[in-house]
Motif scaffolding. Sequence first.
Motif, PDB file in Angstrom:
ATOM      1  N   VAL A 249       0.832  -1.209   0.000  1.00  0.00           N
ATOM      2  CA  VAL A 249       0.000   0.000   0.000  1.00  0.00           C
ATOM      3  C   VAL A 249       0.867   1.260   0.000  1.00  0.00           C
ATOM      4  O   VAL A 249       0.615   2.204  -0.759  1.00  0.00           O
ATOM      5  CB  VAL A 249      -0.948  -0.008   1.228  1.00  0.00           C
ATOM      6  N   ILE A 250       1.884   1.282   0.829  1.00  0.00           N
ATOM      7  CA  ILE A 250       2.756   2.465   0.903  1.00  0.00           C
ATOM      8  C   ILE A 250       3.487   2.665  -0.423  1.00  0.00           C
ATOM      9  O   ILE A 250       3.546   3.782  -0.960  1.00  0.00           O
ATOM     10  CB  ILE A 250       3.753   2.332   2.064  1.00  0.00           C
ATOM     11  N   ASN A 251       4.029   1.579  -0.979  1.00  0.00           N
ATOM     12  CA  ASN A 251       4.778   1.704  -2.229  1.00  0.00           C
ATOM     13  C   ASN A 251       3.903   2.102  -3.408  1.00  0.00           C
ATOM     14  O   ASN A 251       4.356   2.795  -4.319  1.00  0.00           O
ATOM     15  CB  ASN A 251       5.504   0.395  -2.544  1.00  0.00           C
ATOM     16  N   ASP A 252       2.638   1.685  -3.403  1.00  0.00           N
ATOM     17  CA  ASP A 252       1.782   1.950  -4.556  1.00  0.00           C
ATOM     18  C   ASP A 252       0.941   3.219  -4.438  1.00  0.00           C
ATOM     19  O   ASP A 252       0.575   3.807  -5.460  1.00  0.00           O
ATOM     20  CB  ASP A 252       0.850   0.760  -4.795  1.00  0.00           C
ATOM     21  N   PHE A 253       0.634   3.643  -3.221  1.00  0.00           N
ATOM     22  CA  PHE A 253      -0.269   4.778  -3.073  1.00  0.00           C
ATOM     23  C   PHE A 253       0.338   5.999  -2.373  1.00  0.00           C
ATOM     24  O   PHE A 253      -0.226   7.089  -2.442  1.00  0.00           O
ATOM     25  CB  PHE A 253      -1.531   4.351  -2.304  1.00  0.00           C
ATOM     26  N   LEU A 254       1.481   5.799  -1.710  1.00  0.00           N
ATOM     27  CA  LEU A 254       2.044   6.916  -0.947  1.00  0.00           C
ATOM     28  C   LEU A 254       3.495   7.215  -1.307  1.00  0.00           C
ATOM     29  O   LEU A 254       4.150   8.018  -0.642  1.00  0.00           O
ATOM     30  CB  LEU A 254       1.953   6.605   0.558  1.00  0.00           C
ATOM     31  N   SER A 255       3.996   6.582  -2.348  1.00  0.00           N
ATOM     32  CA  SER A 255       5.429   6.693  -2.665  1.00  0.00           C
ATOM     33  C   SER A 255       5.829   8.071  -3.168  1.00  0.00           C
ATOM     34  O   SER A 255       7.025   8.387  -3.215  1.00  0.00           O
ATOM     35  CB  SER A 255       5.825   5.634  -3.698  1.00  0.00           C
ATOM     36  N   ASP A 256       4.870   8.895  -3.563  1.00  0.00           N
ATOM     37  CA  ASP A 256       5.220  10.261  -3.983  1.00  0.00           C
ATOM     38  C   ASP A 256       5.725  11.100  -2.820  1.00  0.00           C
ATOM     39  O   ASP A 256       6.510  12.030  -3.015  1.00  0.00           O
ATOM     40  CB  ASP A 256       4.000  10.965  -4.601  1.00  0.00           C
ATOM     41  N   SER A 257       5.262  10.750  -1.614  1.00  0.00           N
ATOM     42  CA  SER A 257       5.617  11.584  -0.460  1.00  0.00           C
ATOM     43  C   SER A 257       6.491  10.883   0.573  1.00  0.00           C
ATOM     44  O   SER A 257       7.172  11.546   1.354  1.00  0.00           O
ATOM     45  CB  SER A 257       4.336  12.088   0.225  1.00  0.00           C
ATOM     46  N   VAL A 258       6.460   9.531   0.618  1.00  0.00           N
ATOM     47  CA  VAL A 258       7.238   8.819   1.632  1.00  0.00           C
ATOM     48  C   VAL A 258       8.049   7.702   0.989  1.00  0.00           C
ATOM     49  O   VAL A 258       7.740   7.248  -0.121  1.00  0.00           O
ATOM     50  CB  VAL A 258       6.340   8.230   2.747  1.00  0.00           C
ATOM     51  N   ALA A 259       9.085   7.262   1.706  1.00  0.00           N
ATOM     52  CA  ALA A 259       9.935   6.175   1.215  1.00  0.00           C
ATOM     53  C   ALA A 259      10.181   5.172   2.340  1.00  0.00           C
ATOM     54  O   ALA A 259      10.373   5.554   3.494  1.00  0.00           O
ATOM     55  CB  ALA A 259      11.264   6.732   0.714  1.00  0.00           C
ATOM     56  N   ILE A 260      10.150   3.874   1.994  1.00  0.00           N
ATOM     57  CA  ILE A 260      10.488   2.816   2.943  1.00  0.00           C
ATOM     58  C   ILE A 260      11.568   1.935   2.319  1.00  0.00           C
ATOM     59  O   ILE A 260      11.731   1.907   1.098  1.00  0.00           O
ATOM     60  CB  ILE A 260       9.252   1.961   3.334  1.00  0.00           C
ATOM     61  N   ASP A 261      12.288   1.208   3.165  1.00  0.00           N
ATOM     62  CA  ASP A 261      13.451   0.448   2.706  1.00  0.00           C
ATOM     63  C   ASP A 261      13.182  -1.035   2.486  1.00  0.00           C
ATOM     64  O   ASP A 261      14.072  -1.772   2.072  1.00  0.00           O
ATOM     65  CB  ASP A 261      14.592   0.569   3.742  1.00  0.00           C
ATOM     66  N   VAL A 262      11.970  -1.505   2.764  1.00  0.00           N
ATOM     67  CA  VAL A 262      11.697  -2.954   2.754  1.00  0.00           C
ATOM     68  C   VAL A 262      11.879  -3.547   1.360  1.00  0.00           C
ATOM     69  O   VAL A 262      11.429  -2.980   0.360  1.00  0.00           O
ATOM     70  CB  VAL A 262      10.266  -3.228   3.265  1.00  0.00           C
ATOM     71  N   ASN A 263      12.526  -4.705   1.315  1.00  0.00           N
ATOM     72  CA  ASN A 263      12.739  -5.439   0.074  1.00  0.00           C
ATOM     73  C   ASN A 263      11.514  -6.307  -0.213  1.00  0.00           C
ATOM     74  O   ASN A 263      11.317  -7.351   0.406  1.00  0.00           O
ATOM     75  CB  ASN A 263      13.999  -6.310   0.208  1.00  0.00           C
ATOM     76  N   GLU A 264      10.689  -5.889  -1.164  1.00  0.00           N
ATOM     77  CA  GLU A 264       9.438  -6.598  -1.452  1.00  0.00           C
ATOM     78  C   GLU A 264       9.669  -8.058  -1.863  1.00  0.00           C
ATOM     79  O   GLU A 264       8.859  -8.927  -1.544  1.00  0.00           O
ATOM     80  CB  GLU A 264       8.672  -5.891  -2.571  1.00  0.00           C
ATOM     81  N   LYS A 265      10.742  -8.347  -2.562  1.00  0.00           N
ATOM     82  CA  LYS A 265      10.970  -9.701  -3.078  1.00  0.00           C
ATOM     83  C   LYS A 265      11.148 -10.733  -1.962  1.00  0.00           C
ATOM     84  O   LYS A 265      10.992 -11.931  -2.184  1.00  0.00           O
ATOM     85  CB  LYS A 265      12.183  -9.715  -4.006  1.00  0.00           C
ATOM     86  N   ALA A 266      11.493 -10.262  -0.763  1.00  0.00           N
ATOM     87  CA  ALA A 266      11.708 -11.198   0.350  1.00  0.00           C
ATOM     88  C   ALA A 266      10.439 -11.422   1.174  1.00  0.00           C
ATOM     89  O   ALA A 266      10.429 -12.270   2.075  1.00  0.00           O
ATOM     90  CB  ALA A 266      12.824 -10.687   1.254  1.00  0.00           C
ATOM     91  N   LEU A 267       9.372 -10.682   0.901  1.00  0.00           N
ATOM     92  CA  LEU A 267       8.152 -10.771   1.721  1.00  0.00           C
ATOM     93  C   LEU A 267       7.563 -12.186   1.728  1.00  0.00           C
ATOM     94  O   LEU A 267       7.195 -12.712   2.780  1.00  0.00           O
ATOM     95  CB  LEU A 267       7.103  -9.781   1.219  1.00  0.00           C
ATOM     96  N   TYR A 268       7.462 -12.794   0.548  1.00  0.00           N
ATOM     97  CA  TYR A 268       6.828 -14.110   0.451  1.00  0.00           C
ATOM     98  C   TYR A 268       7.671 -15.172   1.157  1.00  0.00           C
ATOM     99  O   TYR A 268       7.147 -16.013   1.888  1.00  0.00           O
ATOM    100  CB  TYR A 268       6.627 -14.463  -1.018  1.00  0.00           C
ATOM    101  N   LYS A 269       8.977 -15.108   0.950  1.00  0.00           N
ATOM    102  CA  LYS A 269       9.888 -16.071   1.563  1.00  0.00           C
ATOM    103  C   LYS A 269       9.779 -16.035   3.084  1.00  0.00           C
ATOM    104  O   LYS A 269       9.665 -17.074   3.746  1.00  0.00           O
ATOM    105  CB  LYS A 269      11.316 -15.740   1.125  1.00  0.00           C
TER     106      LYS A 269
END
Length: 505
Positions: A249-269
């Motif tokens: 949600v943050i990466n797709d809807f709020l990325s214009d104003s905020v940034a996070i460091d989480v590596n999405e590719k590791a979420l499922y693992k």
Amino acid sequence: MRRPVEIMDTTLRDGEQTSGVSFSSLEKLTLAKLLLEELKVNRIEVASARVSEGEFQAVKSITDWAKENGYLNRVEVLTFVDGGASLKWMQKAGAKVQNLLTKGSLNHLTHQLRKKPEEHFKEIAQVVSKAQKMGIETNVYLEDWSNGMRNSREYVLQFLDFLSQQPIKRILLPDTLGILTPNETREYVGLIVDRYPDSHIDFHGHNDYDLSVSNVMEAVKAGCHGLHLTVNGMGERAGNAPLASAVAVINDFLSDSVAIDVNEKALYKVSRLVSTFTGFGIPANKPIVGDNVFTQTAGIHADGDNKKNLYFNDLLPERFGRKRKYALGKTSGKANIQKNLQELGLTLNDDELKKVTERIIELGDKKETVTKDDLPYIISDVLDSGSFQQKVFIKSYVLTHSKGLKPSTTVMVEINGRSYEENALGDGQFDAFINALHKIYDRKKIALPQLTDYAVRIPPGSRSDALCETIITWQTKNKEFVTRGLDSDQTVSAIKATEKMLNLI
């Protein structure tokens, strides 16, 4: 510039409050490494102080590793206003950041602690001062803060006025009982961020009304500086705000104003590993990490994907180290089958594809689950059926098996338009079926081939309730040949293989 938002994962502490969940020391260390090094969350909350000897050993193993690898200031422990006992426990365990649990509502303070605000504040100040002297950094939880803002706002603001003058790093605002609406979250967090511009504010959401991700979104919009999340939404009652959904949600809807460091590719693992360690399965329809969320079932959707990706959204499975799948069943249609054939490197003409589609729909009507691994077997069975002109039809049969009695079969066979019926006993249902066939063919003075081998297998990677393949080897005077039958029932698949033999002879 985009504003950074810290992600603090509390799976190992708050997530462990899920009923029936307890991580071993090794499991905690394994997850701590994955969370910080692969998933790249900013901080992890790993335990509550003074809980047990096992918890102490788990924290010690994590802090030893974290110190060696430069992560020690990113490992946090929940502590209590207990005169410094938690701090001594932490110091012995090698931890350097405490998340001090305090009372964020007047209701909790009055009825649980039975103290006045000033008494509580004084004790907190003593703990914070002692931590500072011990070289331990302090963050402060305001337990039941959300109810405090609703029902005793004056107390909460008085408390925050006090905390803003203390040597603490972060103020942690939990919706302890998961009672906030998104509008309230934005109002309450926004008020505090504006009133205390020099303070670092974290939001900690629970999911009792299934609003945690919405509340996370509103807290970020309101200006919070950090979020507390758990893998798979683990946590007490309905759990905490789920990490994977919040990150997407943050990466797709709020990325214009905020940034996070989480590596999405590791979420499922990491999600799968937590599920394995806890024994709590991931719901198939859980966003981002569920088995079905990147599976198209309806044929019209697969057709749309072939035509300019009409049914794609921004949640592409490749972002999360996954692949899109196309389910096979009664609603899948030709497009889904073609997608699976492409993955297998197989090609069928229109007539062959139609026959395979009809067979999959037939299985779907029986509520059987068909997988990509079943597909080569279905293709083989369907196309093999077209290799001869069918003149023999096994029209009907009754198979009986009773304790203490020999199995028996009554069978009706149509040969060149004429029906024949016989019954027989046997050592098993299929043996009785073959004996009944022998009676029919003896009347016609036709010798049946001898059955020399009988093998049953489930397609590798498939589900046993979907398909079973029976492979029978037959021997005549002149040659040996093989027929195969495919069905969800083992005996029926053998009968289908036998029907093919009758046509071939």
